[in-house]
Design a protein around this motif. Sequence first.
Motif, PDB file in Angstrom:
ATOM      1  N   GLU A   2       2.864  -5.770   0.380  1.00 15.62           N
ATOM      2  CA  GLU A   2       3.075  -4.342   0.577  1.00 15.62           C
ATOM      3  C   GLU A   2       2.887  -3.979   2.045  1.00 15.62           C
ATOM      4  O   GLU A   2       2.097  -4.593   2.766  1.00 15.62           O
ATOM      5  CB  GLU A   2       2.068  -3.545  -0.267  1.00 15.62           C
ATOM      6  N   ASP A  26       5.701  -0.509  -1.642  1.00 15.61           N
ATOM      7  CA  ASP A  26       5.259  -0.850  -2.996  1.00 15.61           C
ATOM      8  C   ASP A  26       5.741   0.199  -3.996  1.00 15.61           C
ATOM      9  O   ASP A  26       5.256   1.320  -4.005  1.00 15.61           O
ATOM     10  CB  ASP A  26       3.730  -0.940  -3.013  1.00 15.61           C
ATOM     11  N   SER A  28       5.177   0.360  -7.035  1.00 11.69           N
ATOM     12  CA  SER A  28       4.208   0.653  -8.084  1.00 11.69           C
ATOM     13  C   SER A  28       3.066   1.529  -7.591  1.00 11.69           C
ATOM     14  O   SER A  28       2.077   1.723  -8.302  1.00 11.69           O
ATOM     15  CB  SER A  28       3.650  -0.647  -8.670  1.00 11.69           C
ATOM     16  N   SER A  29       3.195   2.042  -6.373  1.00 13.77           N
ATOM     17  CA  SER A  29       2.160   2.926  -5.840  1.00 13.77           C
ATOM     18  C   SER A  29       1.933   4.110  -6.773  1.00 13.77           C
ATOM     19  O   SER A  29       2.883   4.733  -7.219  1.00 13.77           O
ATOM     20  CB  SER A  29       2.559   3.458  -4.459  1.00 13.77           C
ATOM     21  N   THR A  30       0.686   4.395  -7.013  1.00 19.21           N
ATOM     22  CA  THR A  30       0.351   5.482  -7.922  1.00 19.21           C
ATOM     23  C   THR A  30      -0.194   6.694  -7.178  1.00 19.21           C
ATOM     24  O   THR A  30       0.064   7.824  -7.543  1.00 19.21           O
ATOM     25  CB  THR A  30      -0.686   5.013  -8.946  1.00 19.21           C
ATOM     26  N   SER A  51       1.949   9.961  -7.665  1.00 25.59           N
ATOM     27  CA  SER A  51       3.340   9.539  -7.488  1.00 25.59           C
ATOM     28  C   SER A  51       4.321  10.296  -8.379  1.00 25.59           C
ATOM     29  O   SER A  51       5.531  10.242  -8.154  1.00 25.59           O
ATOM     30  CB  SER A  51       3.477   8.034  -7.734  1.00 25.59           C
ATOM     31  N   GLU A  91      -1.779   4.012   0.513  1.00 22.96           N
ATOM     32  CA  GLU A  91      -1.300   4.014  -0.863  1.00 22.96           C
ATOM     33  C   GLU A  91      -2.167   3.060  -1.689  1.00 22.96           C
ATOM     34  O   GLU A  91      -2.737   2.107  -1.169  1.00 22.96           O
ATOM     35  CB  GLU A  91       0.171   3.601  -0.934  1.00 22.96           C
ATOM     36  N   THR A  93      -2.560   1.493  -5.971  1.00 25.98           N
ATOM     37  CA  THR A  93      -1.993   1.366  -7.310  1.00 25.98           C
ATOM     38  C   THR A  93      -3.127   1.511  -8.306  1.00 25.98           C
ATOM     39  O   THR A  93      -4.188   0.915  -8.114  1.00 25.98           O
ATOM     40  CB  THR A  93      -1.296   0.008  -7.479  1.00 25.98           C
TER      41      THR A  93
END
Lengths: 111, 118
Positions: A2, A26, A28-30, A51, A91, A93
């Motif tokens: 990432e 990334d 899938s970053s939340t 996100s 960021e 996840t």
Amino acid sequence: GEDVEQSLFLSVREGDSSVINCTYTDSSSTYLYWYKQEPGAGLQLLTYIFSNMDMKQDQRLTVLLNKKDKHLSLRIADTQTGDSAIYFCAESTSGTYKYIFGTGTRLKVLA
Amino acid sequence: GAVVSQHPSRVICKSGTSVKIECRSLDFQATTMFWYRQFPKQSLMLMATSNEGSKATYEQGVEKDKFLINHASLTLSTLTVTSAHPEDSSFYICSARGTGGSFQETQYFGPGTRLLVL
């Protein structure tokens, strides 16, 4: 791996708006964060956005998130000399709790 | 809320000595604490993740015998730089993550400790 990228410098005049940009890789970053660091100090949390949100506003700060383009921005309205600092986006996840930090943007506000 | 302190804020030591840095969460319990190192005009580099009551997890390239981390309680983690050398001079910053709600996903940072090894 990432990666999180920011432009290194931004200079604005007092009273103008500042826009600091951040791109990440990334998907899938939340959670995405903005931190402020003044010289010789730690990081101060300014704001964060989930996100599944497109925008978040908090007083002079507006965060915009374009998840499709993986682009995050921080707008500071009516920028003051006290806003001069380094701004980091980060960021994470959900579940990992580890941050990936951007390179930092040094904001200079001219009186 | 969510205040994290570090002590000392600045330390100067002789080469070969050990230095201990404390990180405390003052108004919340920190399930996890993180230790970062920051070089001048650069971003933060994660050194290790510390969970209360268990061994720290070190990032690749970070010597665990050089940087000893202890997280003995939910409000205190310590980083000991053993046999410090001039190349260990840096700005060390800790952060803490709490439990529940916004504390769970967000890291709150200490003010940092500047270490200078002569």
